[in-house]
Structures are given as C-alpha cells and as structure tokens.
Scaffold this active site. Structure first.
Site, PDB file in Angstrom:
ATOM      1  N   ASP A 134       0.805  -1.226   0.000  1.00 55.44           N
ATOM      2  CA  ASP A 134       0.000   0.000   0.000  1.00 55.44           C
ATOM      3  C   ASP A 134       0.844   1.286   0.000  1.00 55.44           C
ATOM      4  OD1 ASP A 134      -2.233   1.675   0.191  1.00 55.44           O
ATOM      5  OD2 ASP A 134      -2.128   1.689   2.364  1.00 55.44           O
ATOM      6  N   CYS A 191     -23.072  -6.029 -15.969  1.00 54.88           N
ATOM      7  CA  CYS A 191     -23.340  -5.552 -14.604  1.00 54.88           C
ATOM      8  C   CYS A 191     -22.826  -4.124 -14.439  1.00 54.88           C
ATOM      9  CB  CYS A 191     -22.669  -6.478 -13.583  1.00 54.88           C
ATOM     10  SG  CYS A 191     -22.970  -5.955 -11.884  1.00 54.88           S
TER      11      CYS A 191
HETATM   12  S1  SF4 Z   1     -17.422  -4.593  -9.948  1.00 52.35           S
HETATM   13 FE1  SF4 Z   1     -19.013  -5.984  -9.278  1.00 52.35          FE
HETATM   14  S2  SF4 Z   1     -20.826  -4.674  -8.992  1.00 52.35           S
HETATM   15 FE2  SF4 Z   1     -19.364  -3.520 -10.195  1.00 52.35          FE
HETATM   16  S3  SF4 Z   1     -19.960  -3.909 -12.299  1.00 52.35           S
HETATM   17 FE3  SF4 Z   1     -18.361  -5.387 -11.783  1.00 52.35          FE
HETATM   18  S4  SF4 Z   1     -19.458  -7.194 -11.116  1.00 52.35           S
HETATM   19 FE4  SF4 Z   1     -20.918  -5.495 -11.058  1.00 52.35          FE
END
Ligand code: SF4
Ligand code: SF4
Length: 376
Positions: A134, A191
């Site tokens: 980090d 998504c």
């Molecule tokens: S990071 Fe997770 S919530 Fe965000 S678009 Fe990708 S799969 Fe979907």
C-alpha cells in the site's frame, strides 16, 4: 534450482503461511497503467494520498535495480461481523469499513512478506527482494492484475475468483526471473451495480474512481466535510464498502479463516457518543491498531458527529453541546454546532444564536450559521 521448481516451492510455502493467493509477473514497466495514471491526475481524480511519481509507480527497476520479477500476494478478509451490536435509539453506532477490521493490514501483510523473503533467501541467498504494501510506490492492484490474481472491476477493485474484492494486496520485487503467470481474462459484463449504487457518483464505469467524490476518501480528510457529503456519509467512521457490498462477485464469499484477523464488534461498530470526548490515550489504546485510524482521532470524531446528525439522535444533544462549547478544534466544534442545528431544528435557534455572539473563530461561526439554516 530450476525456475519452475523454485516457483513451486515459493507458492507452496506462501500457502503454508496464510497467503491465500499468489501470482507472478515480469518486472517490465507498466506502460498502459502509466498512461492511465497520467490521465487520472489530469482529470483531478487523485486523492493526494498517492506516493511517488508516475515513473516510480510504473517502473519496478526504480525500486530495485536488479528487478526481474514481481510476486503479488493476496490475503482475504472477512466481510461479515458475527454478533455485531445493534445501532438503536439512545445507542447509535458508527462503522469502520471492512478493510479496517482486525489488525492493521500493513502489519499483517508485512509479516507474511518478510517470512516469504526469508524463505526465498534460504533457498537462494543471492536473490534480492524489495517488498511493499500500500505505502510503496507500485500499484498493488495493477501488479495483482498483471500477476493473474484477478481482473479490475468497475468498482476499481481486483476481483479474485476465490476472494472476491475483499482482499489485502501486497507485492515483492525480486531479482530472480520467476516464470510469470497468465493474466485472468474476465470482465463485469453487463453488470453496472456498483456504478449505479455509489452514493456520490464517484465511479466512472471503466474501473476509474474520482477519489475526491469518494466517501471513503472523504472520511479520511482532516478539515470540515464538504456540505454535499454530509448527508451521504451515513454512519461511516472510516471508509465505505457500498461498491463491494453490492458486487455479485462477492456472493457467498467470507474469508474468515485467518486467526490473526480478529474481529472486535464493540471496536469496529462503536457507540458514537463515546467517541466524542475520548482522551488521546484511550483512543490510541482502543482504536490505535486499526488501519482506519491512520489519520488520527479527529476525522473519526468529526464523522461520528455527522453520523449522530444523520440519525437525528436527540439523546446526544448534551454531549454535542459540551463538545461544541469546550473542544478547542474548530473542525470538531463547528461540526458539533451544525449537528445540533440539524437534530433540534427550530429548537436549536436560541442556543446557537446565544453561542454565536461569544464565538470568536470564523470557521466555527460559519458552521453555526449553517446550523441555523438547518434549523429554519
Ligand atoms: S465490480 Fe461488481 S458490482 Fe461492479 S460492475 Fe463489476 S461485477 Fe458489477
Ligand atoms: S467506496 Fe463508496 S463512495 Fe467510493 S466509489 Fe465505492 S461506493 Fe462510491
């Protein structure tokens, strides 16, 4: 020893000391990432917490002259807190983000990386290493991605098939040419949940984050919290987990097998009023081991006051008044006056007006006026 055999020994040893995932990459510069970094700064997305120049952040040889490979490690952490105390009226609670649950992850990862370095040198004393977690200059996420530990999701986290997004990442640059692993080819597909659910619109949809808009960053600043974030912060004392909590890639994952990640519900979800007048000594003794307090007591207390305002917690008025009248720090004082206005509404007018006349600090007075505006 053969390169592949050496690598296998290192991998087996890593698993035996509590490293959940390990990957290897070459030590060539991160050229694509360098372009992204430059763009990120140009757009004003940086938090200011970043270390090193674009060259230092993308050229491993600038950290270790003899760099030939980089080892990336991931240690998963829990995202569920058993026996979490309830936040209820008269006993409202704040929350530290999950990356801050248990001992500071810098300590946890550095211990594992030190053991791994010692083991590598036992096998071949000529190997030079440089580890970082980090606070080093390389990007933990970019190294992890190129080492095949996962892909970078739209929420900006490395998504590993076994750990999801909930993992601490660290790396070790070495002078030994370990055979590299393949990058993981995967994507979020259609998504867009994290982008849609981010309370402040901080995610750009391409894995890039505008840190200035991100609540996680805002919880760590030391000044007054900008007005536009005060209604968004909720009960967060440090960090924000929303874009991880909504991620379907985390479904069914809760890495809770590490004995050195010990969850302390009363510390991680503390009663808010108890934080407002706590001494430095007691604060350090109770919270000092958490990564989430690296900026000290003030941001946590400021956030606790805003959380009480979020809950409209009338039972906290006495302590808020004491803090507003007696605390010497304008950020804490001013935020307390603002919170009193927000909680008591018109009932706060007389009190704030009386105090306004005798208040000398201009910043505090400005917050008092905001408190009055909340009240009318
Ligand atoms: S990071 Fe997770 S919530 Fe965000 S678009 Fe990708 S799969 Fe979907
Ligand atoms: S940490 Fe919170 S504010 Fe920051 S990008 Fe994720 S959801 Fe948005």
């Amino acid at each position: 020893m053969d390169r592949h055999e050496f690598k296998k020994k290192v991998v087996d040893y890593a698993y035996s000391i509590g490293i959940d995932e390990i990957g290897f990459t070459h030590a060539e510069p991160f050229l694509e990432f360098k372009e992204k970094l430059i763009d990120y700064h140009k757009r004003g997305y940086a938090s200011g917490f970043e270390k090193g120049t674009a060259a230092e952040r993308t050229e491993p040889e600038l950290s270790l002259d003899s760099a030939e490979s980089i080892i990336s490690i991931a240690v998963g952490y829990p995202n569920k807190m058993p026996d979490a105390p309830k936040s209820r009226k008269g006993e409202r609670r704040g929350l530290f983000a999950r990356a801050s649950w248990g001992v500071d992850y810098h300590t946890l990862l550095n211990q594992r990386l030190s053991k791994l370095e010692a083991y590598i040198r036992e096998l071949d004393p000529r190997v030079e290493t440089r580890s970082m977690v980090d606070t080093g200059v390389l990007s933990d996420r970019e190294v992890a991605r190129r080492s095949g530990l996962g892909y970078i999701g739209k929420n900006g986290f490395v998504i590993n098939p076994n750990l999801g997004t909930y993992s601490y990442l660290g790396e070790m640059i070495t002078s030994f040419p370990f055979p590299p692993d393949e990058e993981l080819i995967d994507s979020c597909g259609d998504c867009n949940l994290c982008v849609d659910r981010c309370p402040t619109g901080a995610l750009m949809g391409n894995g890039q984050l505008d840190s200035q808009k991100c609540i996680s960053f805002q919880t760590q600043t030391k000044g007054f919290l900008p007005d536009e974030y005060r209604s968004k912060i909720g009960n967060r004392l440090y960090g924000c987990d929303t874009c991880q909590q909504v991620c379907p890639r985390n479904k069914g994952i809760n890495t809770d097998h590490h004995a050195d990640i010990e969850l302390e519900p009363e510390v991680l979800k503390p009663e808010l009023t108890g934080l407002l007048e706590i001494s430095n000594k007691d604060f350090k003794g109770t919270y000092g081991h958490l990564a989430g307090v690296w900026r000290g007591k003030k941001p946590i207390q400021r956030n606790a006051i805003i959380a009480l305002a979020h809950y409209k917690e009338r039972d906290s008025i006495d302590v808020l008044k004491r803090v507003a009248e007696n605390d010497q720090r304008p950020v804490i004082k001013g935020t307390a006056y603002w919170a009193i206005g927000r909680i008591l509404q018109s009932e706060a007018l007389e009190y704030i007006n009386e105090r306004y006349i005798i208040e000398a600090d201009e910043e505090v007075k400005r917050e008092m006026l905001k408190g009055v505006q909340e009240a009318v």
